[in-house]
Design a protein around this motif. Sequence first.
Motif, PDB file in Angstrom:
ATOM      1  N   LYS A 154       0.853  -1.181   0.000  1.00 57.72           N
ATOM      2  CA  LYS A 154       0.000   0.000   0.000  1.00 57.72           C
ATOM      3  C   LYS A 154       0.894   1.237   0.000  1.00 57.72           C
ATOM      4  N   ARG A 155       0.481   2.238  -0.748  1.00 57.77           N
ATOM      5  CA  ARG A 155       1.304   3.442  -0.881  1.00 57.77           C
ATOM      6  C   ARG A 155       0.951   4.491   0.167  1.00 57.77           C
ATOM      7  N   GLY A 156       1.910   5.409   0.349  1.00 56.57           N
ATOM      8  CA  GLY A 156       1.660   6.604   1.149  1.00 56.57           C
ATOM      9  C   GLY A 156       1.580   6.366   2.645  1.00 56.57           C
ATOM     10  N   MET A 157       1.443   7.477   3.369  1.00 53.77           N
ATOM     11  CA  MET A 157       1.313   7.471   4.823  1.00 53.77           C
ATOM     12  C   MET A 157       0.149   8.389   5.195  1.00 53.77           C
ATOM     13  N   PRO A 158      -1.077   7.858   5.193  1.00 51.94           N
ATOM     14  CA  PRO A 158      -2.263   8.697   5.431  1.00 51.94           C
ATOM     15  C   PRO A 158      -2.259   9.392   6.788  1.00 51.94           C
ATOM     16  N   GLY A 159      -1.480   8.874   7.744  1.00 46.30           N
ATOM     17  CA  GLY A 159      -1.413   9.515   9.052  1.00 46.30           C
ATOM     18  C   GLY A 159      -0.927  10.951   8.962  1.00 46.30           C
ATOM     19  N   PHE A 160      -0.113  11.250   7.943  1.00 45.78           N
ATOM     20  CA  PHE A 160       0.369  12.619   7.763  1.00 45.78           C
ATOM     21  C   PHE A 160      -0.771  13.583   7.460  1.00 45.78           C
ATOM     22  N   LEU A 161      -1.829  13.083   6.830  1.00 48.87           N
ATOM     23  CA  LEU A 161      -2.968  13.955   6.530  1.00 48.87           C
ATOM     24  C   LEU A 161      -3.666  14.393   7.814  1.00 48.87           C
TER      25      LEU A 161
ATOM     26  N   ILE B  16       3.429  19.037   5.130  1.00 51.04           N
ATOM     27  CA  ILE B  16       3.229  17.705   5.724  1.00 51.04           C
ATOM     28  C   ILE B  16       2.173  16.921   4.952  1.00 51.04           C
ATOM     29  N   ALA B  17       1.114  17.605   4.514  1.00 51.14           N
ATOM     30  CA  ALA B  17       0.053  16.928   3.779  1.00 51.14           C
ATOM     31  C   ALA B  17       0.577  16.309   2.500  1.00 51.14           C
ATOM     32  N   PHE B  18       1.454  16.994   1.797  1.00 55.33           N
ATOM     33  CA  PHE B  18       2.006  16.457   0.558  1.00 55.33           C
ATOM     34  C   PHE B  18       2.952  15.277   0.839  1.00 55.33           C
ATOM     35  N   LYS B  19       3.540  15.252   2.039  1.00 55.25           N
ATOM     36  CA  LYS B  19       4.431  14.139   2.380  1.00 55.25           C
ATOM     37  C   LYS B  19       3.663  12.828   2.560  1.00 55.25           C
ATOM     38  N   ALA B  20       2.332  12.915   2.674  1.00 55.29           N
ATOM     39  CA  ALA B  20       1.528  11.709   2.842  1.00 55.29           C
ATOM     40  C   ALA B  20       1.493  10.869   1.575  1.00 55.29           C
TER      41      ALA B  20
END
Length: 230
Positions: free
Chosen positions: A158-165, A225-229
């Motif tokens: 799974k891609r990304g880190m939704p916790g950053f959002l 930070i949002a874009f880092k997700a």
Amino acid sequence: MKTPSFIFFSIVLLVSILTGVLSKPYFTDRVFYLHEDVYKFAGAQEQDQLITYHSSMAEPIQVRIDDELHRTVVIGKQSYSIADKTANFSTSYRVTYPNGHTYKVEDNAGLLLSYDDKGNFLIYNEVYIGGERVPQPGEEDFPPSALVTAAYPDYHIKRGMPGFLFLALGMLIYGWCGFQYRKFQDWTFRLSPQRLNYVDPEPSDFYYFMCKVGGLAVMAGAVFIAFKAF
């Protein structure tokens, strides 16, 4: 008349909903990578014995399940055979290329390591010029470990880190409160350990100014930070 806070929180709510809806497939779909292309499940047929994966930038990949221990990865007109050679609690695979070359791929705690037919460890350093891959002398079209990854969904990720959002949302609200609300600024002042050095201290105009500057900085950081997700 709509207040700035009403407009701000309305925009935050709308953007949060849109981001959650539109980004859900990105965070929930399991994918794998082949070179720089991302593939995800597109469908299955023949009683789930032929699985197709699509990429937005490259040709589809099909995985044919021949039996419990053998699978075939079809890319274009080329077929790559994958044989499960797991034994004695050691997970490994034999990958056979259309040119007859064979490689061994070992699963080392989820990390796939490739070896040639002489047991030499393989390191692939893919070279790209102008966005085009430039094969190196003796290099196969696709790394053995990448073919094993394509063949077995257990290795898809799974891609990304939704916790950053969620972190970005909290920072955005905190930054707005620090920028907009005097009571919030007073509250943060009362929590400051520096006030213990004074008798009945009161926030200065400079303090309130810095609260606004800090609030803007925190909101800018929230966007980053949002874009880092992703």
